[in-house]
Design a protein around this motif. Sequence first.
Motif, PDB file in Angstrom:
ATOM      1  N   GLU A   1       0.819  -1.226   0.000  1.00  0.00           N
ATOM      2  CA  GLU A   1       0.000   0.000   0.000  1.00  0.00           C
ATOM      3  C   GLU A   1       0.850   1.273   0.000  1.00  0.00           C
ATOM      4  OE1 GLU A   1       1.054  -0.520   4.304  1.00  0.00           O
ATOM      5  OE2 GLU A   1       0.718  -1.841   2.608  1.00  0.00           O
ATOM      6  N   LEU A   2       2.149   1.164   0.251  1.00  0.00           N
ATOM      7  CA  LEU A   2       2.998   2.354   0.358  1.00  0.00           C
ATOM      8  C   LEU A   2       3.658   2.717  -0.973  1.00  0.00           C
ATOM      9  CD1 LEU A   2       4.900   1.788   3.753  1.00  0.00           C
ATOM     10  CD2 LEU A   2       2.788   3.069   3.370  1.00  0.00           C
ATOM     11  N   ILE A   3       3.960   4.007  -1.126  1.00  0.00           N
ATOM     12  CA  ILE A   3       4.732   4.460  -2.299  1.00  0.00           C
ATOM     13  C   ILE A   3       6.135   3.873  -2.172  1.00  0.00           C
ATOM     14  CG2 ILE A   3       5.786   6.481  -3.434  1.00  0.00           C
ATOM     15  CD1 ILE A   3       3.406   8.159  -2.301  1.00  0.00           C
ATOM     16  N   SER A   4       6.639   3.279  -3.248  1.00  0.00           N
ATOM     17  CA  SER A   4       8.024   2.786  -3.193  1.00  0.00           C
ATOM     18  C   SER A   4       8.785   3.284  -4.411  1.00  0.00           C
ATOM     19  CB  SER A   4       8.055   1.266  -3.090  1.00  0.00           C
ATOM     20  OG  SER A   4       7.660   0.675  -4.291  1.00  0.00           O
ATOM     21  N   LEU A   5      10.014   3.707  -4.171  1.00  0.00           N
ATOM     22  CA  LEU A   5      10.817   4.360  -5.210  1.00  0.00           C
ATOM     23  C   LEU A   5      12.166   3.675  -5.342  1.00  0.00           C
ATOM     24  CD1 LEU A   5      10.126   7.895  -3.732  1.00  0.00           C
ATOM     25  CD2 LEU A   5       8.959   6.949  -5.724  1.00  0.00           C
ATOM     26  N   GLU A   6      12.680   3.653  -6.567  1.00  0.00           N
ATOM     27  CA  GLU A   6      13.960   3.003  -6.809  1.00  0.00           C
ATOM     28  C   GLU A   6      15.109   3.995  -6.731  1.00  0.00           C
ATOM     29  OE1 GLU A   6      15.867  -0.453  -9.613  1.00  0.00           O
ATOM     30  OE2 GLU A   6      13.833   0.247  -9.991  1.00  0.00           O
ATOM     31  N   LEU A   7      16.128   3.619  -5.970  1.00  0.00           N
ATOM     32  CA  LEU A   7      17.340   4.431  -5.858  1.00  0.00           C
ATOM     33  C   LEU A   7      18.471   3.778  -6.667  1.00  0.00           C
ATOM     34  CD1 LEU A   7      17.262   5.266  -2.033  1.00  0.00           C
ATOM     35  CD2 LEU A   7      16.911   6.891  -3.897  1.00  0.00           C
ATOM     36  N   PRO A   8      19.515   4.533  -7.003  1.00  0.00           N
ATOM     37  CA  PRO A   8      20.633   3.932  -7.739  1.00  0.00           C
ATOM     38  C   PRO A   8      21.238   2.770  -6.949  1.00  0.00           C
ATOM     39  CG  PRO A   8      20.894   6.319  -7.556  1.00  0.00           C
ATOM     40  CD  PRO A   8      19.736   5.957  -6.695  1.00  0.00           C
ATOM     41  N   SER A   9      21.684   1.735  -7.647  1.00  0.00           N
ATOM     42  CA  SER A   9      22.217   0.550  -6.980  1.00  0.00           C
ATOM     43  C   SER A   9      23.716   0.652  -6.746  1.00  0.00           C
ATOM     44  CB  SER A   9      21.908  -0.688  -7.823  1.00  0.00           C
ATOM     45  OG  SER A   9      22.480  -1.816  -7.222  1.00  0.00           O
ATOM     46  N   TYR A  10      24.153   0.252  -5.544  1.00  0.00           N
ATOM     47  CA  TYR A  10      25.582   0.229  -5.222  1.00  0.00           C
ATOM     48  C   TYR A  10      26.265  -0.974  -5.886  1.00  0.00           C
ATOM     49  CZ  TYR A  10      24.955   3.637  -1.376  1.00  0.00           C
ATOM     50  OH  TYR A  10      24.688   4.758  -0.624  1.00  0.00           O
ATOM     51  N   ASN A  11      25.444  -1.993  -6.221  1.00  0.00           N
ATOM     52  CA  ASN A  11      25.954  -3.219  -6.880  1.00  0.00           C
ATOM     53  C   ASN A  11      27.161  -3.824  -6.179  1.00  0.00           C
ATOM     54  OD1 ASN A  11      24.175  -3.702  -9.019  1.00  0.00           O
ATOM     55  ND2 ASN A  11      25.069  -2.028 -10.194  1.00  0.00           N
ATOM     56  N   ILE A  12      27.073  -3.983  -4.863  1.00  0.00           N
ATOM     57  CA  ILE A  12      28.195  -4.559  -4.118  1.00  0.00           C
ATOM     58  C   ILE A  12      28.105  -6.078  -4.211  1.00  0.00           C
ATOM     59  CG2 ILE A  12      29.357  -4.754  -1.878  1.00  0.00           C
ATOM     60  CD1 ILE A  12      27.905  -2.040  -1.180  1.00  0.00           C
ATOM     61  N   GLU A  13      29.165  -6.678  -4.691  1.00  0.00           N
ATOM     62  CA  GLU A  13      29.233  -8.143  -4.760  1.00  0.00           C
ATOM     63  C   GLU A  13      30.464  -8.623  -4.020  1.00  0.00           C
ATOM     64  OE1 GLU A  13      29.047 -10.256  -8.369  1.00  0.00           O
ATOM     65  OE2 GLU A  13      26.891 -10.011  -8.595  1.00  0.00           O
ATOM     66  N   TYR A  14      30.363  -9.824  -3.445  1.00  0.00           N
ATOM     67  CA  TYR A  14      31.516 -10.420  -2.785  1.00  0.00           C
ATOM     68  C   TYR A  14      32.432 -11.068  -3.810  1.00  0.00           C
ATOM     69  CZ  TYR A  14      30.157  -9.789   2.015  1.00  0.00           C
ATOM     70  OH  TYR A  14      29.871  -9.236   3.212  1.00  0.00           O
ATOM     71  N   SER A  15      33.679 -11.221  -3.418  1.00  0.00           N
ATOM     72  CA  SER A  15      34.596 -12.005  -4.234  1.00  0.00           C
ATOM     73  C   SER A  15      34.343 -13.477  -3.916  1.00  0.00           C
ATOM     74  CB  SER A  15      36.033 -11.634  -3.884  1.00  0.00           C
ATOM     75  OG  SER A  15      36.184 -11.637  -2.481  1.00  0.00           O
TER      76      SER A  15
END
Length: 350
Positions: free
Chosen positions: A54-68
């Motif tokens: 029911e809430l407004i949801s917005l997309e933010l830029p992704s940090y794209n952190i991945e593990y080795s």
Amino acid sequence: MSSNKRILVAPLNWGLGHATRCIPIIHALKRRGFSPIIASDGAALQLLNKEFPELISLELPSYNIEYSKKGKDFKLKLIKDSPRIIKTIKTEKKAVKQLIEEYNISGIISDNRFGVYNKSVPSIFITHQLKVLSGNTTWFSTKLHEKIIKKFNECWVPDQKGEFNLSGKLGHVDSTIIKTKYIGPLSRFEKKKLPKKYDLMVLLSGPEPQRSILETKLLKLLKDYNGTVLFVKGVVEASITEEKQGLMKIINYLTTQELEEAFNTSDLILSRSGYTTLMDLAKLDKKAFFIPTPGQFEQEYLAERLHKLNIAPSCNQDDFTLEKLNLVSDFKGLSNFEYELNYKKLFSLF
């Protein structure tokens, strides 16, 4: 009451812990008459969308952190990725400025998103890491983190202030220039007396590829486990999928309600030693065995600390065997803090 002020709640998309510990805060904001707006990316945003359709949801830029693939290479990978992460934080700051104007936002709660703040509205940063462990560069990563948090009006630490606490030296430092509030452990769950269904519940989480590496290892080992198992992969997808392998039920993910029931009907929990998981298990008085994410100093420290305090056993990923689960009976298990949070006082900043 708040006359429907809009508060932006923005957790980091790194595992699901940052998103899930925002759930009790979002519920509390709603109860006190605020209008929360959710902002994140990836699985964290997906999860909160399912919890609060029911809430407004917005997309933010992704940090794209991945593990080795190898834990020891993680710090090096993070250093290599840092120019891209810094660029993302700048983009995030611009996006937040626009959102404040577009949605008339009156306050911000950022769970570990460095660029989600603005001088024009009260901005809160949530973290359990006032000290950021990074091996021989801990002093530097801590200073850097402190510099970022200083840009916010307040820092909320989801732990207790005194000696009896969950985060140890991570959330408790001798001196800090940050305006800090200890708000007690946050959990979306309640302890319930329910009949036992599972001898063991496996709960996976965290970034790839380490989540998948542990999944593959455990599924292979658990073929020889003598008992009922609920295996939750921690992969948020469009719908819940379920399969059976002997006495083991394998599920991709569960909603809060289903996960609460699963925890309450399971004897023993096997999981990563992420801080949100620790808060949840403490609230539910559970016995657990921890396998920290390789190369993540924070999880390794938390697992080691609980082992030394005789609360829960742990070992590293490569050394884990089913026999190690027998150690659990010699440990106390996690226990609830009975902490009552005064949300009215906490939200008075807005």
